[in-house]
Design a protein around this motif. Structure first.
Motif, mmCIF file in Angstrom:
data_model
loop_
_atom_site.group_PDB
_atom_site.id
_atom_site.type_symbol
_atom_site.label_atom_id
_atom_site.label_comp_id
_atom_site.label_asym_id
_atom_site.label_seq_id
_atom_site.Cartn_x
_atom_site.Cartn_y
_atom_site.Cartn_z
ATOM 1 N N ALA A 1 0.793 -1.207 0.000
ATOM 2 C CA ALA A 1 0.000 0.000 0.000
ATOM 3 C C ALA A 1 0.830 1.263 0.000
ATOM 4 N N ALA A 2 2.038 1.210 0.494
ATOM 5 C CA ALA A 2 2.805 2.432 0.611
ATOM 6 C C ALA A 2 4.143 2.381 -0.071
ATOM 7 N N ALA A 3 4.730 1.228 -0.229
ATOM 8 C CA ALA A 3 6.047 1.165 -0.837
ATOM 9 C C ALA A 3 6.287 -0.215 -1.395
ATOM 10 N N PRO A 4 6.948 -0.304 -2.534
ATOM 11 C CA PRO A 4 7.252 -1.606 -3.085
ATOM 12 C C PRO A 4 8.110 -2.401 -2.128
ATOM 13 N N VAL B 1 1.723 -1.585 -12.057
ATOM 14 C CA VAL B 1 0.337 -1.902 -12.409
ATOM 15 C C VAL B 1 -0.199 -2.988 -11.486
ATOM 16 N N ALA B 2 0.598 -4.019 -11.262
ATOM 17 C CA ALA B 2 0.163 -5.114 -10.384
ATOM 18 C C ALA B 2 -0.109 -4.612 -8.973
ATOM 19 N N LEU C 1 -4.186 -3.166 -4.939
ATOM 20 C CA LEU C 1 -4.762 -2.176 -4.036
ATOM 21 C C LEU C 1 -6.262 -2.037 -4.278
ATOM 22 N N LEU C 2 -6.644 -1.972 -5.546
ATOM 23 C CA LEU C 2 -8.066 -1.854 -5.890
ATOM 24 C C LEU C 2 -8.828 -3.126 -5.536
ATOM 25 N N LEU D 1 -7.373 3.658 0.534
ATOM 26 C CA LEU D 1 -7.012 2.779 -0.577
ATOM 27 C C LEU D 1 -7.402 3.408 -1.904
ATOM 28 N N VAL D 2 -8.585 4.006 -1.950
ATOM 29 C CA VAL D 2 -9.051 4.643 -3.186
ATOM 30 C C VAL D 2 -8.189 5.854 -3.511
#
Length: 391
Positions: free
Chosen positions: A5-8, A105-106, A111-112, A149-150
């Protein structure tokens, strides 16, 4: 948030550890296996900062419904909400890139998917307990904590376009200040909060892109810098604490939710006798108040980042699991609300607020445990590989 959600998860070299960007010395005759790039490691500092911020998130939500019952509760809530989500958004931007790579993208798709899954979870909870079916705002107005998240997904999608502008940060600031001018910008798909918090997301990306925090003043802050940061945090906290009649003068908490246009914000949270009604005065006043609050949020965010511990510790491990805490604490707090526990504890006044704070910290610690990630991974980090094209 955790890396989804915040960092790879692969993020390694960060402004907090410039040395991580330098490759280690290689042996003269490396084997084929040794020639493979080493897996990128996490930087303890950023996970430490995430954990401190997620604890503030839980405290804010625990005391949210009883914040006006005491001056201490109102002060604590207002202090936390002044900067905790701007800081979380900044950390999210720091680990985002303005590109549509397969990995990016993944991450956004996941996240969605998590958002949609949790909208379903909340729909089931409300149907089972309250007998309430999803209304016309289902999926349009994110449920409670799901707005983040949105907003985060939207910011990731917009970043490649904003990054191409000559002055992306100035543009995002203008966007934030303009958001309150449009009554149509509201809670639908978290549009208002997305626009208001966009400068922090863009600033996070620029911090990494331009190395704004690479200097030793930040990586190894001097004692004077730490004292100054603590002094700022303490001074603002004390101002809120001693202003026992603040909520009678200004319901600043209603501004800090960042849901309303300027006219509605002044109607719900007038500042003393100042409640403009003309469009020009409402607009200029709203822009001025918003600019002041966002500037304070930026200063407090920097202060928190300066005082956050930089060494590996137990909170480093917990800080990698903040998405679990963020999503799972919602149902826990909801149960405490619905069963009357929070109201009962808040009735004890100052002692009640302190106990609720301790309960919130305990919730954050519990939801950071390893077994939580094992049990709830399927609904926190659902697999989305099947949705994506290979190659």
């Amino acid at each position: 948030m955790n890396e989804s959600a915040a960092a790879p998860a692969s993020a390694a070299a960060t402004p907090a550890d410039p040395a991580a960007a330098r490759p280690a010395a290689q042996p003269a005759a490396a084997s084929p296996a040794a020639a493979q790039p080493a897996p990128k490691r996490r930087i303890a500092y950023w996970d430490n900062a995430r954990f401190l911020l997620i604890v503030l998130v839980v405290i804010g939500h625990v005391i949210s419904t009883v914040r006006t019952d005491s001056s201490l509760g109102f002060a604590l809530y207002s202090f936390i909400y002044l900067f905790h989500m701007p800081a979380m958004i900044l950390l999210s931007g720091l680990f985002s890139k303005p590109e549509a790579s397969p990995k990016a993208v993944a991450s956004t798709v996941q996240l969605l998917a998590t958002w949609l899954l949790w909208e379903g979870v909340w729909a089931v909870i409300r149907a089972a307990v309250e007998g309430r079916a999803p209304g016309s705002g289902f999926l349009v107005n994110p449920s409670w904590t799901l707005w983040f998240l949105v907003t985060l997904a939207t910011m990731r999608i917009l970043l490649p376009y904003i990054a191409r502008l000559r002055h992306p940060l100035l543009f995002s600031i203008a966007l934030a200040l303009a958001s309150g001018l449009l009554p149509a910008v509201g809670t639908a798909f978290s549009a208002s909060r997305t626009m208001v918090f966009m400068p922090f997301f863009v600033a996070g990306w620029l911090i990494r892109e331009r190395g704004w925090l690479d200097g030793q003043w930040f990586t190894r802050p001097a004692r004077a810098a730490r004292i100054g940061a603590w002094a700022l945090l303490g001074a603002v906290g004390i101002v809120f604490a001693v202003a026992v009649h603040l909520q009678d003068f200004w319901r600043i908490d209603r501004w800090l939710t960042w849901r309303d246009d300027y006219l509605t914000a002044f109607e719900r949270g007038p500042i003393g006798d100042w409640q403009p009604t003309e469009w020009v005065s409402v607009s200029l006043g709203g822009i001025a108040v918003t600019a002041l609050l966002l500037a304070m949020a930026a200063a407090l965010t920097l202060a928190v980042l300066i005082v956050a511990p930089r060494r590996q510790s137990i909170i480093t491990v917990w800080g990698a699991r903040t998405l679990y805490v963020y999503l799972l604490h919602g149902p826990v707090v909801w149960v405490l609300r619905e069963t009357g526990v929070i109201d009962a504890v808040a009735a004890w006044g100052v002692a009640g607020v302190l106990l609720l704070t301790a309960i919130a910290i305990a919730i954050a610690l519990l939801l950071s445990m390893t077994w939580i990630t094992r049990v709830f991974r399927v609904i926190i980090e659902p697999r989305v590989d099947w949705m994506l094209r290979r190659g």
